[in-house]
Motif scaffolding. Structure first.
Motif, PDB file in Angstrom:
ATOM      1  N   ALA A 185       0.825  -1.206   0.000  1.00  0.00           N
ATOM      2  CA  ALA A 185       0.000   0.000   0.000  1.00  0.00           C
ATOM      3  C   ALA A 185       0.860   1.257   0.000  1.00  0.00           C
ATOM      4  N   PHE A 186       1.918   1.263   0.804  1.00  0.00           N
ATOM      5  CA  PHE A 186       2.737   2.469   0.891  1.00  0.00           C
ATOM      6  C   PHE A 186       3.731   2.576  -0.267  1.00  0.00           C
ATOM      7  N   VAL A 193     -11.315  11.620   5.582  1.00  0.00           N
ATOM      8  CA  VAL A 193     -12.739  11.267   5.627  1.00  0.00           C
ATOM      9  C   VAL A 193     -12.915   9.760   5.817  1.00  0.00           C
ATOM     10  N   ALA A 194     -12.116   8.978   5.093  1.00  0.00           N
ATOM     11  CA  ALA A 194     -12.313   7.523   5.093  1.00  0.00           C
ATOM     12  C   ALA A 194     -11.775   6.846   6.338  1.00  0.00           C
ATOM     13  N   GLY A 211      -8.978   5.324  -0.444  1.00  0.00           N
ATOM     14  CA  GLY A 211      -8.559   3.917  -0.447  1.00  0.00           C
ATOM     15  C   GLY A 211      -7.536   3.631   0.631  1.00  0.00           C
ATOM     16  N   LEU A 212      -6.556   4.544   0.768  1.00  0.00           N
ATOM     17  CA  LEU A 212      -5.553   4.357   1.816  1.00  0.00           C
ATOM     18  C   LEU A 212      -6.190   4.469   3.198  1.00  0.00           C
ATOM     19  N   GLY A 213      -7.104   5.433   3.367  1.00  0.00           N
ATOM     20  CA  GLY A 213      -7.780   5.576   4.651  1.00  0.00           C
ATOM     21  C   GLY A 213      -8.616   4.355   5.002  1.00  0.00           C
ATOM     22  N   ALA A 214      -9.275   3.765   3.985  1.00  0.00           N
ATOM     23  CA  ALA A 214     -10.071   2.568   4.220  1.00  0.00           C
ATOM     24  C   ALA A 214      -9.203   1.374   4.576  1.00  0.00           C
TER      25      ALA A 214
END
Length: 473
Positions: free
Chosen positions: A270-271, A309-310, A363-366
């Motif tokens: 992800a990162f 937000v996510a 997407g990253l927050g989720a």
């Protein structure tokens, strides 16, 4: 009256925001530092590199220090070190003094980062831990959103030194606020394990240096190959030493847990994907589209806005539904955003780019909070600090690896002949983001294969008892 768990969250979130905000602001300060300190850019870059090297390489020892001496004590020590180092950064007389003190800042950041999530896990009951970790990620997102614009305004109004000055009152507020509410954790009555800490530190530094500078040195240069080889050897020596140690820094049994391994791999991917975007978007927006730095900064800010937000919503959802589906969906969203960028060109409007960047950030927050919930649930309570540190090290390695790959692709496209620089920047950005989409896709596969169902629901610190509301120190 504020409940101890809420007070813990506020203190830890404040400390996290301080570290992230300061780092994001320093990134914007590099051109100003180059001008004011009269140094070449490759030397000024060490103000970022020194911080990254120390904060990453010190994560495992910092996590273990929290497990042994108490996580609240280690977190407070890190916050205080960061505050003192920030004050010194504001008054240093030259570049290399700044580099040294930034390295000290990195040590403080490692102590806070390695112990923040375990403290939140201990402060909240199992059914609320995803939400708590989501709120911690919200502090990260706010630091990323506010760091560049506020830092730029401070530098324009007064001096680059002011971005370090403002970290002092925020850090002191978090440190003083943490003196009462953080959960009591006495630590284990056992030695820290300095030998393993030194081996892990050297191994990570040897791997991060060529990952950061290999593009300039040449990926096939003797120095790059020597450092990568040294990193591999020290990593092997660390694994052997840990396997034989009576009280290891890293419990290698964690590597047999499918949830822990899946979480670590997905975090790396992800990162790596994230930093593909971070590296190429300024070039795409400025070189290909001809936007100003300010316009580019505002557009890129939509990504951490989506994350902010996510992240809390995903933390709440992971408490209710488990991590597997949410993590997989988050990584698919990142890959989808990168695929959509393949159709972006010189004339693509901000109205079309902003939703794509929002999607990548969301997407990253989720992904992040549910992944933390799942991974920390695989870690024994007495090893939560080390487990968090391993996860942080995987994130930083992913950032370094993804950024290096994206920069190499972009450099290759910009250096070839036969097209305008704007067209080459666009092609380089698209190719790098396509590789980033592959990283995110591989992470989604790893997330989909992790254990699911009730076993993965609300797992963060599942082996811990619910916190005692009066157990604050």
């Amino acid at each position: 009256m504020v409940k101890p768990s809420t007070a813990s969250l506020l203190a830890i979130a404040g400390g996290t925001f301080m570290v992230i905000f300061n780092g994001a602001a320093v990134q914007m300060a590099l051109p100003v530092l180059q001008r004011d300190l009269g140094a070449p850019l490759y030397e000024v870059q060490w103000t970022m590199t020194a911080f990254l090297l120390v904060s990453t390489a010190a994560l495992l020892p910092a996590g273990r220090a929290g497990d042994v001496y108490g996580r609240a004590r280690a977190w407070r020590a890190g916050a205080l070190v960061f505050v003192i180092a920030s004050a010194l950064c504001a008054v240093v007389p030259g570049l290399w003094w700044l580099v040294v003190v930034r390295a000290v800042q990195g040590l403080g950041a490692a102590l806070t980062a390695a112990n923040a999530a375990p403290l939140l896990v201990e402060a909240f009951p199992p059914e609320h831990r995803g939400r708590a970790l989501g709120a911690g990620n919200l502090a990260i997102a706010l630091g990323l959103v506010l760091g560049p614009p506020v830092g730029s305004l401070l530098m324009a109004a007064v001096s680059w030194r002011l971005i370090f000055v403002v970290a002092v009152p925020v850090g002191l507020w978090a440190w003083l606020g943490s003196r009462g509410p953080l959960p009591r954790h006495r630590g284990a009555a056992e030695p820290l394990g300095a030998g393993g800490g030194l081996l892990s530190f050297v191994a990570l530094v040897a791997l991060l240096l060529p990952g950061t500078f290999g593009r300039g040195w040449g990926w096939g240069s003797p120095l790059t190959l020597l450092l990568f080889g040294a990193g591999a050897l020290f990593s092997l020596a660390f694994a052997v030493q840990q396997a034989r140690a009576r009280r290891p820094l890293l419990d290698l049994k964690l590597l047999r847990d499918r949830m822990f391994v899946s979480g670590a791999i997905t975090s790396l991917m992800a990162f790596a994907a994230l930093f593909s975007l971070t590296v190429v978007m300024p070039f795409f927006l400025v070189v290909t589209q001809g936007r100003s730095i300010v316009q580019a900064g505002l557009l890129v800010g939509f990504m951490p806005l989506g994350l902010s937000v996510a992240a809390p919503l995903a933390g709440w959802a992971s408490d209710a539904f488990g991590s597997r589906t949410i993590c997989t969906a988050g990584l698919i969203a990142i890959a989808g955003a990168f695929v959509l960028m393949q159709w972006a060109g010189p004339g693509t409007s901000a109205w079309l780019l902003a939703p794509v960047l929002l999607l990548a950030g969301a997407g990253l927050g989720a992904f992040e909070a549910p992944n933390d919930v799942a991974v920390l649930g695989a870690v024994p309570p007495e090893r939560l600090g080390v487990g968090t540190a391993m996860l942080g090290a995987m994130r930083n390695l992913g950032m370094t690896f993804g950024g290096a790959v994206a920069a190499t692709i972009l450099d290759y496209e910009l250096s070839r002949a036969g097209a305008t620089r704007a067209a080459r920047a666009a092609e380089g950005a698209q190719a790098a983001l396509l590789v980033g989409a592959v990283f995110a896709g591989l992470g989604a596969i790893a997330a989909a294969l992790r254990p699911g169902g009730a076993a993965a629901r609300g797992r963060a610190g599942a082996r811990l008892p619910a916190p005692d509301p009066g157990a604050a120190t």
